[in-house]
Write an enzyme that holds these catalytic residues in place. Structure first.
Site, PDB file in Angstrom:
ATOM      1  N   MET A  92      35.432  40.168  46.145  1.00  0.00           N
ATOM      2  CA  MET A  92      36.761  40.298  45.555  1.00  0.00           C
ATOM      3  C   MET A  92      36.847  41.562  44.713  1.00  0.00           C
ATOM      4  O   MET A  92      35.978  41.837  43.901  1.00  0.00           O
ATOM      5  CB  MET A  92      37.055  39.033  44.711  1.00  0.00           C
ATOM      6  N   GLU A  93      37.956  42.268  44.905  1.00  0.00           N
ATOM      7  CA  GLU A  93      38.117  43.618  44.360  1.00  0.00           C
ATOM      8  C   GLU A  93      38.676  43.678  42.948  1.00  0.00           C
ATOM      9  O   GLU A  93      39.320  44.666  42.594  1.00  0.00           O
ATOM     10  CB  GLU A  93      39.025  44.411  45.303  1.00  0.00           C
TER      11      GLU A  93
ATOM     12  N   GLU B  56      35.635  46.710  49.155  1.00  0.00           N
ATOM     13  CA  GLU B  56      36.112  46.313  47.823  1.00  0.00           C
ATOM     14  C   GLU B  56      36.339  47.550  46.959  1.00  0.00           C
ATOM     15  O   GLU B  56      37.305  47.626  46.201  1.00  0.00           O
ATOM     16  CB  GLU B  56      35.135  45.352  47.140  1.00  0.00           C
TER      17      GLU B  56
HETATM   18  N1  B3K Z   1      41.001  40.318  48.585  1.00  0.00           N
HETATM   19  C1  B3K Z   1      39.894  39.441  48.772  1.00  0.00           C
HETATM   20  C2  B3K Z   1      40.228  38.193  49.517  1.00  0.00           C
HETATM   21  C3  B3K Z   1      40.783  37.123  48.680  1.00  0.00           C
HETATM   22  C4  B3K Z   1      40.909  35.844  49.468  1.00  0.00           C
HETATM   23  C5  B3K Z   1      41.597  34.806  48.687  1.00  0.00           C
HETATM   24  N2  B3K Z   1      41.650  33.532  49.376  1.00  0.00           N
HETATM   25  C6  B3K Z   1      38.747  40.106  49.434  1.00  0.00           C
HETATM   26  C7  B3K Z   1      39.095  41.279  50.248  1.00  0.00           C
HETATM   27  O1  B3K Z   1      39.814  41.242  51.198  1.00  0.00           O
HETATM   28  O2  B3K Z   1      38.665  42.342  49.886  1.00  0.00           O
HETATM   29 ZN    ZN Z   2      40.267  43.275  51.204  1.00  0.00          ZN
END
Ligand code: B3K
Ligand code: ZN
Length: 881
Positions: A272-273, A307
């Site tokens: 997660m970023e 990320e």
């Molecule tokens: N943005 C997060 C994914 C979040 C998922 C939430 N259920 C990781 C990514 O795509 O970089």
């Molecule tokens: Zn992403």
């Protein structure tokens, strides 16, 4: 489901919020049985939503499972009868244009098994807020268009939680009474709540620095539990490479003074970023040669990059609403795919990505959950972190680059970042920036954002000897998808070349170009090439230039010819896949009628030629030798006959092994590596080719071949070779329980304390067509090393079986489906996101042969009948049935 059935929300109903939250000051008091969260919000009326009257709408904040302790406005506590509060809502009357709202809530991270919001993993506190997890922490305008400046003070016991982290820079720290301490973090960049993060734990750190293109020094820190601290080097190197690449290729510089990564064992997805504080699933950040395979090394590199790249494509410019998810995800996947292609083998990366599209994404696009890359509605956003949003979204961005050209694409991305920096943007903003920067009209191209389904290109051709004209006619169509019966034509870039009888590329125009991108815009178009002396063989959709299916009546000889001569390595690979698919389909059809057909000798010979080809890039060669997966064969089948597909594929593998045993063995022996393990492209290619040979050799029902795998296992100096040997032994045609038991036991012994490696141990067994029977899987669920609260373990074992073991999941009378349904029903109470993911194999029930179909449907109906389903499972199950 609390009260009524969950409802869908629609993109067309989007409205800007009535209030902004300019500042968010949070204080977390972390304790062993609860956490107290004090949030001070600087709230301001959104003037754009005001009709000028002094009457102001109520401020309505969302929460989930919150215990409200107190509410105050501008420092004055509000009497309880002046607002409406429940576990999932806080509604207050508003009297002034701007005010400070203080809300204190009590939450119980220790009891949070959904792994959304604030929770505990192996004794440390951590968060996951995307998409809607922040509302499990405090009442908020938890939507991405509300961007706020966050300050976060974390207080906790100093002994248990010496490390206290949040987004931005740490500005104050100090000791408190009772052996507690605090750190205050300030993030100077406005961000939506989904990018908030907090970590508190007893962690070790690896430090490094990166000097940016303007000469600023950025502190880089990777945190893990002590026993994993020696596995961070690869992630650190990958991070520095990513930072440099984003400066060079996109002109993007990092903006804070510190960038942190934390590895966490219990995590719902890869990583997660969060701004300045990325949180990673341990499996996507930790790597050492004895515990991580080449594939894991590459995965770590790609996810660290992904990320990191989000810092611009996602954080500096974020999404206005969750319908725009592909704005950040599609673009960021495109960025990380190009990064990986630059760092490793570009050819193989394209094959891997296209494989994912052609199997899993096409299947999703043809199934009950099909949606455009910008969905028009959803019930539960967590269900929309899909291959369509990510991978097809990436392909759509790639097509824009193909259509406007690389230089214009860079200009467009600069314009997009410049225009929307600090804003919450839409997919339309992205396309508009590309259009404005390039001057290319993308009006029709926008259909890719609105329409679901995989377009099909029907290609026919003709040649007129007298005039030397060759005509290529391409008709496009797109199957109906839920809610979309008819489709408008897409703008599809189709890269092609024409091959002469010797396999050379013919010039396609007066400039002598041998490859051309055809812009297909109509339902049917004919493209004419002049000056040819004989009918050429077309090489279509080179480099997989669009996420579509191509139908052209290639003969098997044509495919063998392309496999040998196409100058596009992707299309060489694709020709082999087409040939093998056709051969396997033919065998399946025959077996369905009780006949038996031997694998076509043309395929066997073609594979022999690939094995013998000395010129081929080794990484591509390894890929070319891998037969289409069962998933790919299923996707292309009219009606899936799972056991026949598994059987036919296995027969073809055995036939190739039998015909080319000597060559495979010679190649296997020639590729033995000396020297230290290095995760570099050339070594990876050799290992991958050697292990592909081993996989074929163990198809032979010979004790020697099982022993070959066992001795590779025993001598392995790295996880790539050890893992491949174990997989080969477990799936070998010649089985010897003493041997496989010994290897599995040895693996367990070596790695039982390493959670990430043990994920692999479960997955290898669950997905084995030999070993992975339902009773074996059930027994493994009770194993000491299994952890029912770990998404990684659940995915390895249950997912490995249901999604990765066609033969065993579908055998019998539906016991596999009943097992999966049981698991989903239990897991839905614990972790709905993980449960919903694991359900995917059942959702495709309509494509199976009648008996199988009915049994799968029954399992789904049983899930549907369970009271109080989560919105996640409710949406998937109701859309599937
Ligand atoms: N943005 C997060 C994914 C979040 C998922 C939430 N259920 C990781 C990514 O795509 O970089
Ligand atoms: Zn992403």
């Amino acid at each position: 489901m609390k009260d009524a059935q969950p409802k869908a929300i629609f993109l067309k109903d989007y409205q800007a919020p009535d209030y902004w939250i300019d500042t968010t000051d949070l204080t977390f008091d972390l304790h062993e049985d609860h956490a107290l969260v004090t949030s001070v919000l600087g709230v301001r009326r959104n003037d754009d939503r005001s009709d000028g009257s002094s009457e102001m709408p109520n401020l309505s904040l969302v929460g989930i499972d919150l215990e409200l302790v107190s509410v105050a406005v501008d420092g004055q506590e509000l009497p309880a009868d002046t607002y409406v509060a429940s576990a999932d809502q806080l509604i207050l009357p508003v009297k002034s244009q701007a005010f400070d709202l203080t809300v204190v809530t009590r939450i119980r991270p220790q009891e949070n098994t959904s792994l959304e919001g604030l929770y505990k993993s192996n004794g440390m506190f951590c968060t996951q807020c995307e998409a809607e997890g922040f509302r499990k922490i405090t009442y908020y305008l938890d939507r991405p268009d509300v961007m706020s400046k966050f300050t976060t003070k974390v207080t906790a016991d100093k002994g248990r939680y010496p490390v206290l982290l949040s987004n931005g820079n740490d500005i104050v720290r100090g000791d408190l009474d009772d052996n507690r301490h605090f750190v205050t973090w300030e993030d100077p960049f406005k961000k939506p709540s989904y990018l908030f993060a907090l970590v508190a734990g007893d962690l070790e750190v690896v430090d490094d620095t990166f000097t940016t293109m303007t000469g600023r020094e950025v502190k880089l820190r990777i945190f893990t539990e002590t026993h994993n601290i020696h596995k961070c080097d690869h992630a650190m190197v990958s991070l520095k490479k990513s930072m440099k690449w984003d400066e060079e290729v996109y002109g993007r510089e990092y903006d804070l003074d510190i960038f942190m990564i934390v590895a966490v064992d219990h995590f719902n997805m890869g990583a997660m970023e969060n701004k300045g504080l990325n949180i990673f699933n341990s499996s996507c950040v930790l790597a050492s040669s004895d515990t991580a395979s080449d594939a894991s090394y590459q995965r770590v590199e790609a996810i660290v990059a992904h990320e990191y790249f989000h810092n611009w494509s996602g954080n500096r410019v974020t999404c206005r609403d969750w319908f725009q998810l592909s704005l950040k995800e599609g673009f960021t996947v495109f960025r990380d795919a190009e990064f990986s292609a630059d760092m490793n083998s570009r050819g193989v990366k394209r094959i891997e990505d296209a494989t994912m599209m052609k199997t899993a994404q096409f299947a999703e696009d043809a199934g009950p959950m099909a949606h455009p890359i910008r969905p028009q509605s959803f019930i539960e956003i967590s269900n929309f972190y899909t291959l369509t949003i990510y991978e097809k979204g990436c392909e759509v961005v790639r097509m824009i680059q193909t259509i406007v050209g690389k230089d214009n694409f860079r200009k467009g991305s600069d314009l997009y970042f410049d225009r929307h920096d600090g804003e919450a943007a839409t997919c339309e903003d992205f396309v508009k920036a590309m259009e404005d920067a390039s001057g290319v009209d993308l009006t029709q191209f926008r259909n890719w954002y609105n329409q679901a389904g995989t377009p099909v290109l029907n290609v026919t051709d003709s040649f007129d000897q007298a005039s030397g004209k060759y005509s290529l006619t391409i008709a496009q169509s797109c199957p109906a998808t839920p809610g979309q019966d008819t489709k408008l034509p897409f703008h599809i870039p189709v890269a092609i070349a024409l091959l002469d009888a010797e396999g050379n590329n013919l010039p396609l125009n007066s400039a002598g170009d041998t490859e051309q991108v055809l812009h297909l815009k109509e339902a049917e178009e004919t493209f004419v090439f002049e000056g040819l002396s004989a009918k050429p063989l077309p090489s279509l959709l080179r480099q997989f230039s669009a996420p579509v299916k191509v139908k052209y009546d290639y003969s098997r000889d044509d495919l063998v010819f392309l496999l040998k001569h196409d100058s596009d390595s992707f299309n060489r690979w694709d020709a082999g896949q087409r040939l093998a698919t056709e051969v396997i389909q033919e065998m399946v059809s025959a077996q369905a009628e009780g006949k038996s057909v031997a694998p076509d000798s043309k395929l066997i010979a073609a594979m022999g030629a690939v094995i013998a080809d000395q010129q081929l890039d080794m990484a591509v060669k390894a890929r070319m030798l891998v037969l289409p997966t069962e998933a790919s064969l299923s996707e292309q089948a009219e009606e899936i006959q799972p056991l026949l597909i598994a059987e036919a594929r296995s027969q073809v593998k055995q036939a190739i092994a039998a015909a080319h045993k000597d060559a495979l063995l010679a190649l296997y022996n020639a590729l033995e590596q000396q020297g230290d393990y290095q995760p570099v492209a050339s070594d990876i290619a050799e290992r991958s080719l050697r292990n592909t040979c081993l996989a074929y050799l163990t198809e032979l029902d010979e004790a020697d071949m099982l022993n070959l795998a066992a001795s590779q296992y025993d001598q392995a100096a790295n996880m790539t070779d050890r893992n491949a040997a174990l997989v080969a032994a477990i799936n070998a045609s010649h089985q010897d329980k003493a041997v496989t038991d010994r290897l599995l036991g040895d693996f367990l012994n070596r790695f039982k304390d390493d959670a990430v490696v043990m994920d692999g141990w479960f997955a290898i067994q669950a997905s084995s067509s030999v070993l992975g029977t339902l009773s074996h899987v059930k027994a493994l669920m009770e194993h000491d090393s299994f952890d029912k609260t770990s998404p990684n373990k659940l995915r390895s074992l249950i997912g490995g079986f249901a999604a990765g073991n066609m033969k065993r999941f579908h055998e019998g009378n539906g016991e596999g489906y009943e097992f999966l349904a049981d698991m989903i029903i239990i897991l839905d109470k614990q972790n709905p996101q993980v449960a919903a993911r694991l359900m995917t194999p059942l959702t495709r029930w309509k494509k199976y042969e009648p008996e199988v179909r009915e049994r799968m449907k029954k399992a789904l109906e049983r899930i549907k009948a369970v009271p109080d389903l989560s919105t996640d499972i409710f949406e998937v199950v109701t859309k599937s049935l």
